[in-house]
Design a protein around this motif. Structure first.
Motif, PDB file in Angstrom:
ATOM      1  N   ALA A 181       0.828  -1.209   0.000  1.00  0.00           N
ATOM      2  CA  ALA A 181       0.000   0.000   0.000  1.00  0.00           C
ATOM      3  C   ALA A 181       0.863   1.260   0.000  1.00  0.00           C
ATOM      4  O   ALA A 181       0.575   2.224  -0.715  1.00  0.00           O
ATOM      5  N   ALA A 182       1.928   1.258   0.802  1.00  0.00           N
ATOM      6  CA  ALA A 182       2.800   2.432   0.856  1.00  0.00           C
ATOM      7  C   ALA A 182       3.469   2.704  -0.479  1.00  0.00           C
ATOM      8  O   ALA A 182       3.747   3.855  -0.822  1.00  0.00           O
ATOM      9  N   SER A 183       3.701   1.648  -1.260  1.00  0.00           N
ATOM     10  CA  SER A 183       4.400   1.824  -2.531  1.00  0.00           C
ATOM     11  C   SER A 183       3.527   2.439  -3.608  1.00  0.00           C
ATOM     12  O   SER A 183       4.040   3.005  -4.577  1.00  0.00           O
ATOM     13  N   ILE A 184       2.188   2.324  -3.477  1.00  0.00           N
ATOM     14  CA  ILE A 184       1.328   2.864  -4.532  1.00  0.00           C
ATOM     15  C   ILE A 184       0.369   3.947  -4.053  1.00  0.00           C
ATOM     16  O   ILE A 184      -0.305   4.565  -4.872  1.00  0.00           O
ATOM     17  N   VAL A 185       0.321   4.203  -2.739  1.00  0.00           N
ATOM     18  CA  VAL A 185      -0.673   5.159  -2.247  1.00  0.00           C
ATOM     19  C   VAL A 185      -0.404   6.568  -2.781  1.00  0.00           C
ATOM     20  O   VAL A 185      -1.341   7.321  -3.067  1.00  0.00           O
ATOM     21  N   THR A 186       0.861   6.937  -2.936  1.00  0.00           N
ATOM     22  CA  THR A 186       1.151   8.261  -3.474  1.00  0.00           C
ATOM     23  C   THR A 186       0.789   8.344  -4.952  1.00  0.00           C
ATOM     24  O   THR A 186       0.370   9.403  -5.437  1.00  0.00           O
ATOM     25  N   ALA A 187       0.943   7.226  -5.677  1.00  0.00           N
ATOM     26  CA  ALA A 187       0.525   7.215  -7.073  1.00  0.00           C
ATOM     27  C   ALA A 187      -0.988   7.375  -7.171  1.00  0.00           C
ATOM     28  O   ALA A 187      -1.497   8.074  -8.052  1.00  0.00           O
ATOM     29  N   ALA A 188      -1.714   6.742  -6.268  1.00  0.00           N
ATOM     30  CA  ALA A 188      -3.170   6.868  -6.276  1.00  0.00           C
ATOM     31  C   ALA A 188      -3.611   8.275  -5.903  1.00  0.00           C
ATOM     32  O   ALA A 188      -4.611   8.776  -6.403  1.00  0.00           O
ATOM     33  N   GLY A 189      -2.844   8.932  -5.038  1.00  0.00           N
ATOM     34  CA  GLY A 189      -3.223  10.268  -4.602  1.00  0.00           C
ATOM     35  C   GLY A 189      -2.762  11.371  -5.520  1.00  0.00           C
ATOM     36  O   GLY A 189      -3.356  12.446  -5.561  1.00  0.00           O
ATOM     37  N   ALA A 190      -1.694  11.123  -6.292  1.00  0.00           N
ATOM     38  CA  ALA A 190      -1.110  12.202  -7.093  1.00  0.00           C
ATOM     39  C   ALA A 190      -1.055  11.912  -8.568  1.00  0.00           C
ATOM     40  O   ALA A 190      -1.021  12.828  -9.384  1.00  0.00           O
TER      41      ALA A 190
END
Length: 472
Positions: A429-438
């Motif tokens: 989750a930590a590896s893709i959460v920023t991609a999902a948010g930005a």
């Protein structure tokens, strides 16, 4: 022994000649590398992150070339496969746990990036080594546990230097590592504390925080990405539209017309996002429209940031819905059928651009030979139909494994499995959460680095389910 032999065979047969493949991201990486070499400090161009250019710069400084970088990436990939296999063996103590790792070694989506001159492969290596380190720590004794957590923290910091979208990974690694290690002596506390201090120093010097922007696109990259990839929310927000009019002034009508055109461009290109964000991202005229009277990049970046924040404050549910949608999409294609073409597609338009960049910086442009035919990826890419169904099935299995983990965690059963699988879920989750948010997860390569973690989750779940069936 049979499982390890199969893994080694999969690794050996997957090697290909070290031909560098130029993609659209390659020119700014090469430009950033040569600027870093000339200035003696991390310097970025084209909005890239500084970690990969630093590797390119060191390689050039020691007399290497782009083929040398590909050899390093192939070696790093082989090390990752062996490390994941050792981790699965340690965590499951069952040969069946190696089967998903063997499939990773044959997965075209990862094999593709061994040749491509971009940061994805090395980011995948350090990201997944961090996750593997935490899993090993969970299985080790007290002292070894602290050392494994320390190594995981440093790997996570390197991953964040390679790609700023992984900036949450070091934070997650430290928090999970502290729970796993629970240092109970001054020496063990010191090991963890030193690793955190070293990680902070590495991030301060080698991430976007410590890098120097060399062009306008680097200055505006992050705020403009947030603005453009949420253009639907921006245009639906009255507060954001007022910010646009205020920033553009006399150019407001032209700016709104340009945004409407960008929003309407190629609506099916990124189906989950609903529009093609790059049409806005590469619209250089927008920077002039929203910048202050000086027209500089700092003014444009400030305007994009203000407009995006106004849109999120005005439409928080729309932003939350987009985020949840992106994360759900990320889970559904956690092992996506990406790169299934038999050969790596190359950006031949960028090959002369890379040569021009090298020459412009006073270096002899090495021949980038793509005339001998495209670079073949691996075994399963020659069977795209079978491969697509296989990895879609494994994506479905990953979702089922996460649901199984959630049930066991809620009911507080199988504590060892819950703890180890929880490490994988948190790091994924930590590896893709920023991609999902930005950003947008429609671009499947943003999920590729998480793929090896999926294999670890499948290894843990398969062995645990087999144990449950035997007990029943």
């Amino acid at each position: 022994m049979l499982a390890w032999t199969a893994l080694l065979v999969a690794i050996v047969v997957s090697f290909r000649p070290t031909v560098p493949v130029i993609w659209g991201d390659t020119p700014p990486f090469v430009e950033s590398a040569l600027l870093t070499l000339e200035t003696g400090r991390p310097t970025v161009a084209g909005g890239r992150d500084p970690g990969y250019p630093a590797l390119l710069a060191v390689t050039v400084a020691f007399g290497g070339d782009l083929s040398t970088v590909v050899r390093l990436q192939q070696a790093a990939w082989a090390v990752l496969m062996l490390a994941l296999a050792a981790t699965a063996q340690t965590a499951t103590r069952n040969a069946a746990g190696l089967v998903p790792i063997i499939l990773v070694a044959l997965y075209p989506g990862l094999l593709l990036f061994r040749h491509v001159l971009t940061a994805d492969l090395l980011f995948a290596v350090f990201l997944n080594l961090a996750a593997a380190g935490l899993l090993v720590a969970n299985c080790a004794g007290r002292t070894a546990r602290c050392c494994a957590v320390a190594a995981a923290v440093l790997c996570a910091a390197v991953a964040a230097c390679l790609r700023s979208q992984g900036m949450l990974v070091p934070i997650a690694t430290v928090l999970v590592g502290a729970c796993v290690a629970r240092p109970d002596t001054p020496a063990r506390v010191a090991v963890i504390a030193l690793s955190v201090a070293a990680a902070l120093a590495l991030l301060a010097a080698g991430s976007r925080f410590g890098a120097s922007d060399s062009d306008q696109s680097s200055t505006v990259f992050l705020p403009k990405t947030l603005f453009c990839n949420h253009l639907n929310i921006v245009l639906a927000s009255d507060a954001a539209r007022r910010e646009i009019v205020s920033a553009a002034g006399d150019r407001a009508d032209a700016t709104m017309a340009r945004l409407a055109a960008d929003f309407a461009a190629e609506p099916g290109r990124w189906p989950v996002l609903g529009f093609f964000g790059d049409a806005c991202l590469f619209d250089a005229a927008l920077d002039r429209d929203v910048a202050d009277d000086t027209g500089n990049a700092v003014g444009a970046a400030s305007a994009y940031r203000s407009i995006f924040l106004a849109a999120v404050r005005d439409r928080p549910l729309a932003y939350a819905g987009k985020f949840v949608h992106q994360m759900a999409y990320g889970a559904s294609v956690a092992w996506p059928p990406y790169g299934l073409e038999p050969a790596i597609p190359v950006s031949t338009d960028d090959v002369p651009l890379v040569s021009d960049i090298i020459t412009r910086h006073g270096r002899a442009a090495e021949p980038i030979d793509l005339q001998g035919g495209p670079v073949r990826i691996g075994l399963l890419s020659d069977l795209p139909g079978i491969s697509a169904y296989l990895f879609k099935a494994l994506s479905t299995a990953f979702v089922i494994a996460v649901l199984f983990w959630a049930v066991t965690a809620v009911w507080r059963r199988r504590p060892e499995f819950s703890a180890r699988a929880g490490i994988v879920v948190v790091m994924w989750a930590a590896s893709i959460v920023t991609a999902a948010g930005a950003h947008t997860l429609d671009v499947w390569r943003y999920l590729v680095p998480a793929v090896p973690m999926v294999s670890l989750m499948l290894s843990l779940c398969a062995v645990e389910l087999a144990a449950c069936l035997r007990r029943d």
